[in-house]
Design an enzyme around this catalytic site. Sequence first.
Site, PDB file in Angstrom:
ATOM      1  N   HIS A  60       3.378   2.292  -0.838  1.00  0.00           N
ATOM      2  CA  HIS A  60       3.031   2.989  -2.079  1.00  0.00           C
ATOM      3  C   HIS A  60       3.008   1.964  -3.208  1.00  0.00           C
ATOM      4  O   HIS A  60       3.634   0.898  -3.115  1.00  0.00           O
ATOM      5  CB  HIS A  60       4.059   4.071  -2.395  1.00  0.00           C
ATOM      6  CG  HIS A  60       3.990   5.239  -1.481  1.00  0.00           C
ATOM      7  ND1 HIS A  60       4.550   6.453  -1.796  1.00  0.00           N
ATOM      8  CD2 HIS A  60       3.439   5.401  -0.244  1.00  0.00           C
ATOM      9  CE1 HIS A  60       4.349   7.308  -0.820  1.00  0.00           C
ATOM     10  NE2 HIS A  60       3.676   6.693   0.137  1.00  0.00           N
ATOM     11  N   CYS A  82       7.303   9.741  -5.613  1.00  0.00           N
ATOM     12  CA  CYS A  82       7.762  10.609  -4.541  1.00  0.00           C
ATOM     13  C   CYS A  82       9.232  10.304  -4.231  1.00  0.00           C
ATOM     14  O   CYS A  82       9.822   9.386  -4.801  1.00  0.00           O
ATOM     15  CB  CYS A  82       6.909  10.402  -3.295  1.00  0.00           C
ATOM     16  SG  CYS A  82       7.162   8.791  -2.498  1.00  0.00           S
ATOM     17  N   GLU A  98       4.488   1.830  -6.060  1.00  0.00           N
ATOM     18  CA  GLU A  98       5.806   1.482  -6.581  1.00  0.00           C
ATOM     19  C   GLU A  98       6.525   0.486  -5.670  1.00  0.00           C
ATOM     20  O   GLU A  98       7.113  -0.491  -6.145  1.00  0.00           O
ATOM     21  CB  GLU A  98       6.697   2.730  -6.718  1.00  0.00           C
ATOM     22  CG  GLU A  98       6.134   3.797  -7.625  1.00  0.00           C
ATOM     23  CD  GLU A  98       5.326   4.863  -6.914  1.00  0.00           C
ATOM     24  OE1 GLU A  98       5.399   6.031  -7.346  1.00  0.00           O
ATOM     25  OE2 GLU A  98       4.600   4.539  -5.944  1.00  0.00           O
ATOM     26  N   CYS A 156       9.926   6.687  -3.078  1.00  0.00           N
ATOM     27  CA  CYS A 156       9.858   5.716  -4.170  1.00  0.00           C
ATOM     28  C   CYS A 156      11.035   5.860  -5.126  1.00  0.00           C
ATOM     29  O   CYS A 156      11.566   4.858  -5.613  1.00  0.00           O
ATOM     30  CB  CYS A 156       8.520   5.830  -4.889  1.00  0.00           C
ATOM     31  SG  CYS A 156       7.144   5.287  -3.834  1.00  0.00           S
TER      32      CYS A 156
END
Length: 166
Positions: free
Chosen positions: A61, A91, A63, A94
């Site tokens: 992701h 999410c 992040e 993360c």
Amino acid sequence: MNKPLTQLRTDDEHWMRRALALAEQAAALGEVPVGAVVVVNGQEAGAGFNRPISSCDPTAHAEICALRQAGAHLGNYRLSGATLYVTLEPCTMCVGAIVHSRISRVVYGATEPKSGAVESARRTFDEPHLNWSVETCGGLLAEPCSRLISGFFNRRRETKRQQRSK
């Protein structure tokens, strides 16, 4: 416990625009368009965009990519004092990485009603067992962040409709 951020800083919009540019790079690769930047003392320490498809890595992701780059750049996995700018509400995975990396502040653009773990689907930073407190601010440049994501999924649905009709 989560500390809501009451005031934006003067350079927040600049860094969110940088995150938006990274999100556009993800979209160009066919990835969900999310971008993230880690800033320490007014300097970019790490940046990333979603790339789980192209990297065959479900943890890639935006992040996580930005946190990994910042940790490598700074030579430390602890990033206290840093701000993470991300175009979409993080999410659960993360948020966990943000806590473990000791990010001090998270500024995000669009909310994520299905899997957002800051304010939408759950409030993970508010869980009492966490040993790190993170300031948060959602909604910075929410409209362009949301438009980028919505446009991406609209195009994807339209492509699938066209393929089924052939």
